[in-house]
Motif scaffolding. Structure first.
Motif, PDB file in Angstrom:
ATOM      1  N   GLY A  23       0.811  -1.058  -0.148  1.00  0.00           N
ATOM      2  CA  GLY A  23      -0.090   0.008   0.049  1.00  0.00           C
ATOM      3  C   GLY A  23       0.984   1.190  -0.035  1.00  0.00           C
ATOM      4  N   THR A  24       0.416   2.436   0.415  1.00  0.00           N
ATOM      5  CA  THR A  24       0.909   3.698   0.398  1.00  0.00           C
ATOM      6  C   THR A  24       1.770   3.613   1.596  1.00  0.00           C
ATOM      7  OG1 THR A  24      -0.867   4.766  -0.633  1.00  0.00           O
ATOM      8  CG2 THR A  24       0.607   6.125   0.372  1.00  0.00           C
ATOM      9  N   ASN A  26       4.000   5.068   4.669  1.00  0.00           N
ATOM     10  CA  ASN A  26       3.838   6.205   5.748  1.00  0.00           C
ATOM     11  C   ASN A  26       4.679   5.785   7.063  1.00  0.00           C
ATOM     12  OD1 ASN A  26       2.149   4.361   7.420  1.00  0.00           O
ATOM     13  ND2 ASN A  26       0.301   4.660   5.898  1.00  0.00           N
ATOM     14  N   THR A  29       4.583   2.090   7.831  1.00  0.00           N
ATOM     15  CA  THR A  29       4.967   0.998   6.929  1.00  0.00           C
ATOM     16  C   THR A  29       5.686  -0.117   7.412  1.00  0.00           C
ATOM     17  OG1 THR A  29       4.249   2.562   5.034  1.00  0.00           O
ATOM     18  CG2 THR A  29       5.554   0.582   4.422  1.00  0.00           C
ATOM     19  N   ALA A  70       4.428   4.620  -4.211  1.00  0.00           N
ATOM     20  CA  ALA A  70       3.819   5.777  -3.439  1.00  0.00           C
ATOM     21  C   ALA A  70       2.452   5.753  -3.777  1.00  0.00           C
ATOM     22  CB  ALA A  70       4.597   7.091  -4.336  1.00  0.00           C
ATOM     23  N   GLN A  71       1.687   6.785  -3.248  1.00  0.00           N
ATOM     24  CA  GLN A  71       0.280   6.647  -3.161  1.00  0.00           C
ATOM     25  C   GLN A  71       0.055   7.113  -4.986  1.00  0.00           C
ATOM     26  OE1 GLN A  71      -1.390   9.972  -1.276  1.00  0.00           O
ATOM     27  NE2 GLN A  71      -3.283   9.404  -2.008  1.00  0.00           N
ATOM     28  N   GLY A  72      -0.863   6.373  -5.583  1.00  0.00           N
ATOM     29  CA  GLY A  72      -1.162   6.316  -7.009  1.00  0.00           C
ATOM     30  C   GLY A  72      -0.715   5.129  -7.701  1.00  0.00           C
ATOM     31  N   LEU A  74      -0.031   1.145  -8.534  1.00  0.00           N
ATOM     32  CA  LEU A  74      -1.008   0.066  -8.164  1.00  0.00           C
ATOM     33  C   LEU A  74      -0.102  -1.426  -8.287  1.00  0.00           C
ATOM     34  CD1 LEU A  74      -3.229   1.261 -11.006  1.00  0.00           C
ATOM     35  CD2 LEU A  74      -3.601   1.405  -8.699  1.00  0.00           C
ATOM     36  N   ARG A  99       3.696  -4.502 -10.380  1.00  0.00           N
ATOM     37  CA  ARG A  99       3.548  -3.171  -9.900  1.00  0.00           C
ATOM     38  C   ARG A  99       3.669  -2.223 -11.032  1.00  0.00           C
ATOM     39  NH1 ARG A  99       2.686  -2.434  -4.494  1.00  0.00           N
ATOM     40  NH2 ARG A  99       2.852  -0.054  -4.357  1.00  0.00           N
ATOM     41  N   CYS A 101       3.089   1.971 -12.415  1.00  0.00           N
ATOM     42  CA  CYS A 101       3.173   3.399 -12.124  1.00  0.00           C
ATOM     43  C   CYS A 101       2.975   4.031 -13.238  1.00  0.00           C
ATOM     44  CB  CYS A 101       4.435   3.818 -11.250  1.00  0.00           C
ATOM     45  SG  CYS A 101       4.276   5.273 -10.816  1.00  0.00           S
TER      46      CYS A 101
END
Length: 181
Positions: A23-24, A26, A29, A70-72, A74, A99, A101
């Motif tokens: 996931g994202t 942070n 993590t 990072a966020q966004g 997949l 993965r 992006c």
């Protein structure tokens, strides 16, 4: 030897699963990654959980690869295309990319490889993997025309990220087309 092979394979599978669900990124993590690995069914992975978590975090926080985690970005992305040429019947292609992006200028993909032994350079990457990534790249060029498509292999037993040169992939694709003709 068999035991070490099994340990490497289990480490690779564990890293694949962590990255699939990371996931994202942070502040929590690394704690989540470590907890996942400490609870992993294989005792060798549990024993190495701290070191493995650090290796995973170094990978996902690396400046060159950070956007992939990072966020966004997949994970486990299905990609489909229809190839309709006048010479033959239309064929559908369905792929799953580990993965993915996408930005306005580029598409970056990563395929995870859980083999216990991995090449030290792109010159030693098995041809089957090059053909696979070349076909992904070609498919994505059709879906995202005008964008650069960068391809990486992630050897999860390392973990080691390896960027595949576009010329190497072009040659692999050309050889595959020549063999099919």
């Amino acid at each position: 030897k068999r035991a070490s092979t099994g340990i490497a394979a289990q480490r690779g599978i564990a890293v694949h699963r962590v990255l699939q669900h990371i996931g994202t990124l942070n502040a929590h993590t690394q704690r989540r990654v470590r907890a996942y690995l400490q609870a992993y069914p294989d005792p060798a992975v549990r024993r190495d959980a701290e070191a493995l978590a650090q290796q995973v975090m170094q990978l996902v926080q690396h400046p060159e690869y950070g956007a992939l985690f990072a966020q966004g970005a997949l994970a486990e992305v299905p990609v489909a295309a229809l190839d309709a040429s006048p010479e033959s019947a239309a064929t559908a292609t369905l792929r799953q990319i580990d993965r993915f992006c996408i930005t306005e200028m580029a598409v970056t993909i990563v395929d995870y490889k859980t083999t216990q032994r991995f090449p030290k350079s792109t010159a030693d990457v098995p041809e089957a993997y090059l053909k696979q990534m070349a076909s992904y790249r070609e498919l994505l060029r059709k879906i995202y025309p005008g964008r650069e498509v960068a391809c990486y292999l992630l050897w999860t037993a390392g973990p080691l990220m390896m960027k595949l040169d576009g010329a190497l992939l072009d040659e692999s694709l050309r050889q595959g087309l020549d063999a099919a003709a």
